[in-house]
Scaffold this motif. Structure first.
Motif, PDB file in Angstrom:
ATOM      1  N   ALA A  13      -8.432  78.855  59.199  1.00 26.81           N
ATOM      2  CA  ALA A  13      -7.096  78.402  59.582  1.00 26.81           C
ATOM      3  C   ALA A  13      -7.165  77.188  60.501  1.00 26.81           C
ATOM      4  CB  ALA A  13      -6.334  79.540  60.271  1.00 26.81           C
ATOM      5  N   GLY A  14      -8.078  77.212  61.435  1.00 25.54           N
ATOM      6  CA  GLY A  14      -8.241  76.081  62.343  1.00 25.54           C
ATOM      7  C   GLY A  14      -8.685  74.827  61.614  1.00 25.54           C
ATOM      8  N   ARG A  19      -7.179  69.537  59.908  1.00 18.67           N
ATOM      9  CA  ARG A  19      -7.194  68.503  58.863  1.00 18.67           C
ATOM     10  C   ARG A  19      -5.774  68.055  58.527  1.00 18.67           C
ATOM     11  NH1 ARG A  19     -10.910  68.305  61.071  1.00 18.67           N
ATOM     12  NH2 ARG A  19     -12.989  68.811  60.472  1.00 18.67           N
ATOM     13  N   LEU A  20      -4.846  69.007  58.422  1.00 20.99           N
ATOM     14  CA  LEU A  20      -3.457  68.655  58.130  1.00 20.99           C
ATOM     15  C   LEU A  20      -2.845  67.791  59.229  1.00 20.99           C
ATOM     16  CD1 LEU A  20      -2.090  71.983  56.629  1.00 20.99           C
ATOM     17  CD2 LEU A  20      -2.517  69.840  55.425  1.00 20.99           C
ATOM     18  N   MET A  21      -3.244  68.051  60.467  1.00 18.39           N
ATOM     19  CA  MET A  21      -2.710  67.285  61.596  1.00 18.39           C
ATOM     20  C   MET A  21      -3.596  66.085  61.944  1.00 18.39           C
ATOM     21  SD  MET A  21       0.047  68.836  62.139  1.00 18.39           S
ATOM     22  CE  MET A  21       0.591  68.070  63.627  1.00 18.39           C
ATOM     23  N   ARG A  22      -4.637  65.859  61.150  1.00 17.52           N
ATOM     24  CA  ARG A  22      -5.577  64.751  61.351  1.00 17.52           C
ATOM     25  C   ARG A  22      -6.157  64.738  62.768  1.00 17.52           C
ATOM     26  NH1 ARG A  22      -1.518  61.521  58.092  1.00 17.52           N
ATOM     27  NH2 ARG A  22      -2.409  61.595  56.022  1.00 17.52           N
TER      28      ARG A  22
END
Length: 78
Positions: A13-14, A19-22
Motif C-alpha cells: 500500500a505504501g 508512486r501515485l503521489m510521486r
C-alpha cells in the motif's frame, strides 16, 4: 492479523501510494506510510459504515467508479 501480513500489506500500500503521489521515500518510510494509511483508512471506513450503513457502501462504490474513470481517462486516453 499477524505482524508479517501487516508489514507486507503496508509495504504494498505504501509503495502504491508513494508512486501515485510521486513521492520518493526509503523502504522503512514507505512501509510506515502504508501501515498508517491502512489504519486510518480502516477507521474511516468503519466509522462511515457505522454511521451510514448501506449509504456508505453506495458512496464508496461511486467514489471507486470515479477513481476508475479518472485513471482510465488519464492513462488510457479519452
Amino acid at each position: 492479523m499477524p505482524i508479517i501480513a501487516l508489514i507486507i500489506i503496508g509495504a504494498a500500500a505504501g509503495f502504491l501510494a508513494t508512486r501515485l503521489m510521486r513521492l520518493e521515500t526509503d523502504i522503512i518510510t514507505t512501509v510506515c506510510i502504508g501501515i498508517a494509511g491502512a489504519i486510518i483508512g480502516g477507521l474511516v471506513l468503519r466509522a462511515l459504515l457505522a454511521v451510514m450503513g448501506f449509504m456508505a457502501g453506495f458512496v464508496g462504490a461511486v467514489l471507486g467508479a470515479l477513481v476508475l474513470i479518472w485513471c482510465w481517462q488519464r492513462y488510457l486516453g479519452k
